[in-house]
Design an enzyme around this catalytic site. Structure first.
Site, PDB file in Angstrom:
ATOM      1  N   HIS A  77       1.008  -1.178   0.144  1.00 46.95           N
ATOM      2  CA  HIS A  77      -0.113  -0.150   0.024  1.00 46.95           C
ATOM      3  C   HIS A  77       0.894   1.418  -0.017  1.00 46.95           C
ATOM      4  CE1 HIS A  77      -3.887  -2.073   0.954  1.00 46.95           C
ATOM      5  NE2 HIS A  77      -3.169  -2.859   1.421  1.00 46.95           N
ATOM      6  N   ASN A 150     -10.296  -3.034   2.592  1.00 48.61           N
ATOM      7  CA  ASN A 150      -9.812  -3.127   1.160  1.00 48.61           C
ATOM      8  C   ASN A 150     -11.232  -2.688   0.368  1.00 48.61           C
ATOM      9  OD1 ASN A 150      -7.143  -3.425   1.203  1.00 48.61           O
ATOM     10  ND2 ASN A 150      -7.408  -5.560   1.071  1.00 48.61           N
TER      11      ASN A 150
HETATM   12 FE1  HDD Z   1      -2.231  -4.931   5.688  1.00 45.08          FE
HETATM   13  C1  HDD Z   1      -0.880  -1.986   5.372  1.00 45.08           C
HETATM   14  C2  HDD Z   1      -5.276  -3.585   4.243  1.00 45.08           C
HETATM   15  C3  HDD Z   1      -3.727  -8.198   5.608  1.00 45.08           C
HETATM   16  C4  HDD Z   1       0.634  -6.000   6.933  1.00 45.08           C
HETATM   17  N1  HDD Z   1      -2.774  -3.067   5.019  1.00 45.08           N
HETATM   18  C5  HDD Z   1      -2.132  -1.969   4.857  1.00 45.08           C
HETATM   19  C6  HDD Z   1      -3.134  -0.844   4.429  1.00 45.08           C
HETATM   20  C7  HDD Z   1      -4.277  -1.367   4.083  1.00 45.08           C
HETATM   21  C8  HDD Z   1      -4.200  -2.822   4.458  1.00 45.08           C
HETATM   22  C9  HDD Z   1      -5.502  -0.537   3.582  1.00 45.08           C
HETATM   23  C10 HDD Z   1      -2.582   0.584   4.244  1.00 45.08           C
HETATM   24  C11 HDD Z   1      -2.901   1.232   5.351  1.00 45.08           C
HETATM   25  C12 HDD Z   1      -2.557   3.021   5.002  1.00 45.08           C
HETATM   26  O1  HDD Z   1      -3.178   3.259   4.119  1.00 45.08           O
HETATM   27  O2  HDD Z   1      -1.621   3.287   5.463  1.00 45.08           O
HETATM   28  N2  HDD Z   1      -3.923  -5.568   4.992  1.00 45.08           N
HETATM   29  C13 HDD Z   1      -5.123  -4.843   4.705  1.00 45.08           C
HETATM   30  C14 HDD Z   1      -6.258  -5.748   4.716  1.00 45.08           C
HETATM   31  C15 HDD Z   1      -5.749  -7.098   5.055  1.00 45.08           C
HETATM   32  C16 HDD Z   1      -4.532  -6.821   5.343  1.00 45.08           C
HETATM   33  C17 HDD Z   1      -7.836  -5.322   4.500  1.00 45.08           C
HETATM   34  C18 HDD Z   1      -6.581  -8.293   5.391  1.00 45.08           C
HETATM   35  C19 HDD Z   1      -8.034  -8.426   5.543  1.00 45.08           C
HETATM   36  N3  HDD Z   1      -1.775  -6.893   6.201  1.00 45.08           N
HETATM   37  C20 HDD Z   1      -2.428  -7.903   6.113  1.00 45.08           C
HETATM   38  C21 HDD Z   1      -1.705  -8.880   6.762  1.00 45.08           C
HETATM   39  C22 HDD Z   1      -0.406  -8.301   7.216  1.00 45.08           C
HETATM   40  C23 HDD Z   1      -0.656  -6.802   6.764  1.00 45.08           C
HETATM   41  C24 HDD Z   1      -2.231 -10.273   6.923  1.00 45.08           C
HETATM   42  C25 HDD Z   1       0.731  -8.987   7.936  1.00 45.08           C
HETATM   43  C26 HDD Z   1       0.768 -10.044   8.652  1.00 45.08           C
HETATM   44  N4  HDD Z   1      -0.458  -4.110   5.866  1.00 45.08           N
HETATM   45  C27 HDD Z   1       0.678  -4.595   6.546  1.00 45.08           C
HETATM   46  C28 HDD Z   1       1.618  -3.774   7.022  1.00 45.08           C
HETATM   47  C29 HDD Z   1       1.236  -2.360   6.471  1.00 45.08           C
HETATM   48  C30 HDD Z   1      -0.164  -2.785   5.853  1.00 45.08           C
HETATM   49  C31 HDD Z   1       3.100  -4.399   6.369  1.00 45.08           C
HETATM   50  C32 HDD Z   1       2.124  -1.505   5.434  1.00 45.08           C
HETATM   51  C33 HDD Z   1       1.982  -0.449   6.052  1.00 45.08           C
HETATM   52  C34 HDD Z   1       1.243  -0.249   7.085  1.00 45.08           C
HETATM   53  O3  HDD Z   1       1.047  -1.444   7.323  1.00 45.08           O
HETATM   54  O4  HDD Z   1       1.010   0.872   7.778  1.00 45.08           O
HETATM   55  O5  HDD Z   1       2.160  -3.588   8.183  1.00 45.08           O
END
Ligand code: HDD
Length: 712
Positions: A77, A150
């Site tokens: 993202h 999402n």
């Molecule tokens: Fe995630 C960012 C949505 C599963 C690890 N995720 C991130 C963002 C969104 C989502 C919208 C951007 C937030 C922003 O605008 O700053 N992610 C989801 C959804 C998931 C999901 C809807 C499942 C239903 N994500 C998921 C899993 C993991 C992550 C299973 C790790 C185990 N996601 C992350 C992250 C991020 C992220 C690496 C990257 C930047 C942040 O968190 O702040 O931790």
């Protein structure tokens, strides 16, 4: 879409942010220490042509700051756009939850929303085929709640343990860093075809949902099943939904590819412009509630994030509305530094044991530490709650607060026990009590192994034109894979979803659907697991169709914010154009003149009209509909350049509405469009209302077959 007068939006959060903003009007340039500077163009040198001196503290401060401007982009993202707004509740749902934002209808809860693509880097184009992030930060009176969702109601994988594998497979390949912001490559399909739990989310991405027309025209979903907890401590399961007031609309793949070249900021600009124009984006907020005792009533597991609850089975109750009414002041300070954490919740909302959600509760805090550099990221203005926070956590990089007092521990008597614990009656958070009696086990529940039923339900629920787009998307994506074994494995799998779909894709690839697969397809299991037991079960048809899954069933009642290109040159006919323009603008559309040059053009009534874009600087794909006014002089000028006829041909190819007035028909004749008199969205000297009604339909999909023969 709300059109509000542009008085300055305020909220508790916006007022709080105002304290941190800096205005440079009428101010001297200074160093970070406030020292006034009178030369920021030349370094301090030993003579005019001499070496620069180490003494030059002005040079050092400026360059050091510049050298450290970048922070790591989000691992997923990375590319996103944010906006401020507020959430309003229609009526209290205290029977389900005690959360203040869902029980107090007098409140206007400030929000900050960030939309994003998943796979691409920060500078990647907006129209990549991808999931879109839909993250909402609610600044509530009981603390901040982040709903990090999402634009699709399901996720690729069932267990957070597989997230790094999923993301490594879709990101550019590690040896050559190719391709950027695209899933159409071998490593992704190698993974997808071995981890069939991905199929449901994957077919959503292959559908038009993967290429939205606008952030403002896409749904949002919390995905996981969460819990609502009411005042009596009773729990209900709940899924969260955002429904765009403008309906759910997408572009075609051919447009997406071209938009990425013509304006790679298409979605970002669209959001920004709509808010600046006072045409505030709105979503209604809905919930699907399931009683605790019904947990095992369905053919799927509520804890499995690759499953949705069909709205035919549990209707969505609409309970409120979100409006975005203010753009950020500074992209980095707000949109880049905002930190969303699924672990940020408030009393009245709680987690479930969804294994994906459980892993997320760890990952997001962890990632902010490397991205924002310190456990004090909650002190960054955009991340600060609107209610005070007091605890004994101390120090660390960039501590910006000055905690007073002798104690930083609990319990203490030196500070009279402060900060003291809240009692439940004072709104203190308590976890929902759940009885757990289990073996410690590294495994997956068998109830998670139905991987085909819901992708099949999704495909069955689509209109024929949507199904056609899915087939084209699979064919494109798999056509970009270099390994035939991966393509064949995917064909076998798609065949489990729908034979007709698999046949179309196989034809496009020039391959046959394999009858049998040599190796098991589901390898999302441990080495000790019983492989057979964990293979996906054959699909079940527990529901014929779910209308909510099809964009053909969305709203088609508005043309607000639709971009209308008016192809015109000097001498265009004003009399017939004037009522058209007035009707379009009254309905909320944005009418833009595209002319041979910038500046302005003069109509046949000698009035000057501002040109929005010179033809050289714009493309048909950036508009929703085309209007060609009459006037022989004007049309003659347009006919001199092939790009106008291309503009129209392309709009036709993308099934858009086109209207021509008087001599404007000559341009239609010059285009690749044949038999246009028979098309229900091409109008020659028709009523403006007919044109408006056609734009409301978003596209004339009946035209799809004829459109595909247009050679642009
Ligand atoms: Fe995630 C960012 C949505 C599963 C690890 N995720 C991130 C963002 C969104 C989502 C919208 C951007 C937030 C922003 O605008 O700053 N992610 C989801 C959804 C998931 C999901 C809807 C499942 C239903 N994500 C998921 C899993 C993991 C992550 C299973 C790790 C185990 N996601 C992350 C992250 C991020 C992220 C690496 C990257 C930047 C942040 O968190 O702040 O931790």
């Amino acid at each position: 879409m709300a059109k509000e007068n542009k008085s300055k939006p305020t909220s508790k959060k916006i007022d709080q942010l105002a304290d941190s903003t800096k205005d440079f009007t009428d101010k001297n340039l200074t160093t970070n220490q406030g020292l006034k500077v009178n030369d920021t163009n030349n370094s301090l040198k030993a003579g005019e042509r001499g070496a620069t001196l180490l003494e030059d503290f002005l040079l050092r401060e400026k360059i050091t700051s510049f050298d450290h401007e970048r922070i790591p982009e989000r691992i997923v993202h990375a590319r996103g756009s944010g906006a401020h707004g507020y959430f309003e509740l229609y009526e209290s749902i205290e029977k389900y939850t005690k959360a203040g934002l869902f029980t107090d209808t007098q409140r206007k809860t400030p929000v900050f929303v960030r939309f994003s693509t998943v796979a691409g880097s920060k500078g990647s184009p907006d129209l990549a085929r991808d999931v879109r992030g839909f993250a909402v930060k609610f600044y509530t009176e009981e603390g901040t709640w982040d709903l990090v969702g999402n634009n699709m109601p399901v996720f690729f994988i069932q267990d957070a343990m597989k997230f790094p594998d999923l993301i490594h497979s879709v990101k550019p390949e590690p040896n050559n860093e190719i391709p950027q912001a695209a899933s159409a490559h071998d490593t992704f399909y190698d993974f997808v075809s071995r981890a069939t739990e991905t199929l449901h989310n994957h077919i959503w991405v292959m559908s038009d949902r993967g290429i939205p027309r606008s952030f403002r025209m896409m749904e949002g979903f919390g995905i996981h099943t969460f819990r609502f907890i009411n005042k009596e401590g009773k729990s209900h399961f709940v899924k969260f939904h955002w429904k765009p007031v403008l309906g759910v609309h997408s572009v075609t793949w051919d447009e997406a590819v071209k938009i990425n070249g013509a304006d790679s900021d298409f979605h970002r600009r669209d959001l920004w412009d709509a808010i600046e124009a006072g045409q505030y984006p709105e979503w209604e907020f809905g919930i699907q509630v399931v009683a605790e005792e019904d947990e095992h009533k369905y053919d799927f597991d509520l804890l499995d994030p690759t499953k949705l609850i069909p709205e035919e089975l549990v209707p969505v109750e609409i309970i409120g509305k979100m409006t975005l009414n203010k753009n950020p002041e500074n992209f980095f300070a707000e949109t880049e530094q905002v930190a969303f954490l699924p672990g940020h919740i408030v009393p009245g909302i709680d987690f479930t044991n969804d294994p994906l959600l459980q892993g997320r509760l760890f990952s997001y805090r962890d990632t902010q530490l490397s991205r924002l550099g310190s456990p004090n990221f909650h002190q960054i203005p955009i991340n600060r709650p609107v209610v005070p926070s007091h605890n004994n956590q101390r120090d660390g990089h960039m501590q910006t607060e000055i905690p007073k007092g002798q104690t930083a521990y609990f319990p203490n008597s030196l500070s009279m026990g402060c900060p003291h614990l809240a009692k439940m009656a004072e709104g203190g958070f308590t976890h929902h009590e759940e009885r757990i009696d289990a073996h410690k086990i590294r495994s997956r529940s068998e109830s998670f192994s139905d991987h085909f039923s819901q992708p099949a339900l999704f495909y069955r629920s689509l209109a024929p034109w949507e199904q056609e787009h899915v087939a084209d998307a699979y064919t494109f994506e798999l056509g970009k894979c270099n390994h035939q074994d991966i393509q064949e494995r995917m064909l076998w799998i798609i065949n489990q979803i729908d034979e007709n779909l698999a046949t179309k894709v196989a034809d496009g690839l020039g391959l046959k659907i394999p009858k049998k697969i040599e190796q098991p397809v589901n390898q999302a299991i441990g080495a000790d697991a019983d492989v057979e037991k964990f293979q996906p079960q054959p699909k079940k048809d527990y529901l014929k169709k779910d209308n909510a899954l099809s964009q053909a069933k969305t709203k088609f009642d508005s043309i607000a914010t639709r971009q209308i290109a008016v192809l015109a040159a000097d001498g265009f006919e004003m009399e017939s154009f004037k009522p058209y323009k007035a009707a379009l603008e009254k309905a909320g559309a944005v009418v833009k003149i595209v002319a041979p040059h910038g500046g302005s053009i003069t109509c046949d009534q000698d009035m000057e009209h501002k040109v929005a874009a010179a033809i050289m600087t714009t493309e048909s794909v950036l508009f929703d509909a085309i209007l060609v006014p009459g006037g022989e002089k004007s049309v003659k000028s347009l006919l001199k350049k092939g790009k106008y006829a291309k503009f129209i041909s392309e709009a036709f190819k993308h099934c858009k509405a086109i209207a021509v007035l008087g001599a404007g028909e000559e341009l239609l004749k010059e285009s690749y469009i044949k038999n246009y008199t028979k098309d229900k969205a091409v109008f020659v000297d028709a009523k403006a209302q007919d044109f408006i009604d056609a734009i409301k339909q978003h596209r004339n999909w009946d035209r799809m077959e004829t459109a595909s023969s247009i050679p642009v």
